[in-house]
Design a protein around this motif. Structure first.
Motif, mmCIF file in Angstrom:
data_model
loop_
_atom_site.group_PDB
_atom_site.id
_atom_site.type_symbol
_atom_site.label_atom_id
_atom_site.label_comp_id
_atom_site.label_asym_id
_atom_site.label_seq_id
_atom_site.Cartn_x
_atom_site.Cartn_y
_atom_site.Cartn_z
ATOM 1 N N VAL A 174 0.859 -1.194 0.000
ATOM 2 C CA VAL A 174 0.000 0.000 0.000
ATOM 3 C C VAL A 174 0.889 1.237 0.000
ATOM 4 C CG1 VAL A 174 -1.771 1.273 1.252
ATOM 5 C CG2 VAL A 174 -1.812 -1.231 1.248
ATOM 6 N N THR A 192 -6.656 1.111 1.421
ATOM 7 C CA THR A 192 -6.067 -0.181 1.767
ATOM 8 C C THR A 192 -6.770 -1.346 1.080
ATOM 9 O OG1 THR A 192 -5.458 0.724 3.932
ATOM 10 C CG2 THR A 192 -5.376 -1.673 3.664
ATOM 11 N N VAL A 213 -6.061 -2.446 -2.567
ATOM 12 C CA VAL A 213 -4.732 -3.001 -2.793
ATOM 13 C C VAL A 213 -4.640 -4.445 -2.322
ATOM 14 C CG1 VAL A 213 -2.265 -2.756 -2.274
ATOM 15 C CG2 VAL A 213 -3.672 -0.724 -2.685
#
Length: 288
Positions: A179, A202, A205
């Motif tokens: 990230v 977050t 990803v």
């Protein structure tokens, strides 16, 4: 290098795969269409009678239900718990390296050792779980957690979750390392809270690693055998008998090699569905 040259390079591998995987698989497929007995004659061709027998068998349908319940229960909890622990260990906590080391321990334990340890914990006479719940006032007498059809599968599920949630946490932790820090910092500067940063920065990803972890865990859960066999051997009254245990008993205990092979092929078909899902996840992976 020409195509023929590349083919020659991989030819030894193809031969090994054909001998180790291809031939036994084809032999099992043929066996599933016969009434062969283990240790006896090759058996007679019976077509799809074994498969019809399986879908008409209450034992197969119950084992399929047990396997499905075990898979849904364990994988869903492992994904949520593993994600939460992975996010927690990604934070700048004191002693984070030590806790990451502890996370590997349950997953590294052999399944048989894990199952035997949990059998002791669940022991109806001196188990630690009964003692704890009795002292906390949740129960008024010791319970036989593995001896009751109502609780046995859930007790085994808890043991499996304790062992394998760490794998999901490790995959989550690895995904979090990719990230971009600048995106996190930008979201923080913009005033986004933890949940907003997780949803917008977050999760996109780490979604692919989480999806792959979920599919891999489902494949393993569908094939579950060892932890159930050590803890209950499929009992009580078949309440924890999975497909793998049913296949083992039919093929080796009852010596129904042909019928056992057909059950094995049905289990393979179920696994192939999950493998196809896994391949689809990989195919949909964004490319740089």
């Amino acid at each position: 290098m020409t195509f023929r040259g590349r083919l020659l390079l991989v030819l030894p591998l193809l031969v090994v795969l054909a001998a180790v995987i291809g031939w036994p698989l084809l032999d099992t497929v043929w066996l599933s269409f016969t009434d062969a007995q283990l240790g006896g004659a090759s058996g007679n061709f019976v077509g799809i009678d074994n498969y019809i027998r399986a879908f008409r068998s209450p034992g197969f349908l119950k084992a399929l239900g047990v396997t499905t319940l075990f898979t849904v229960l364990t994988v869903s909890i492992e994904m949520v718990l593993g994600l939460c622990v992975g996010l927690l260990l990604d934070m700048p906590l004191k002693g984070r390296a030590f806790f990451r080391f502890l996370l590997i321990v349950p997953w590294a334990l052999p399944t048989v050792v894990n199952a035997m340890a949990w059998r002791v914990i669940y022991n109806p006479d001196f188990g630690a779980l009964n003692a704890l719940l009795l002292q906390l006032g949740f129960i008024d007498q010791y319970q036989s957690w593995l001896g009751s059809p109502a609780t046995a599968l859930f007790a085994i599920g808890a043991a499996d979750i304790w062992k394998t949630f760490s794998l999901v946490a490790l995959i989550t932790l690895a995904g979090l390392q990719s990230v971009p820090k600048d995106l996190r910092e930008a979201a923080t500067i913009d005033g986004a809270g933890f949940l907003a940063r997780f949803r917008a920065v977050t999760l996109p990803v780490i979604l692919l690693p989480l999806s792959i972890a979920a599919v891999l865990r489902m494949i393993e859960a569908v094939k579950v055998f060892d932890i159930i066999w050590v803890m209950t051997r499929g009992g009580p009254v078949d309440s924890t008998k999975s497909l793998s245990i049913l296949i083992y008993q039919e093929a080796f205990s009852f010596r129904h090699a042909g019928y056992g092979a057909s059950l094995a092929m049905l289990s393979v078909a179920l696994s192939l569905v999950l493998i196809a899902s896994y391949t689809r996840v990989l195919r949909n992976q964004p490319r740089a």
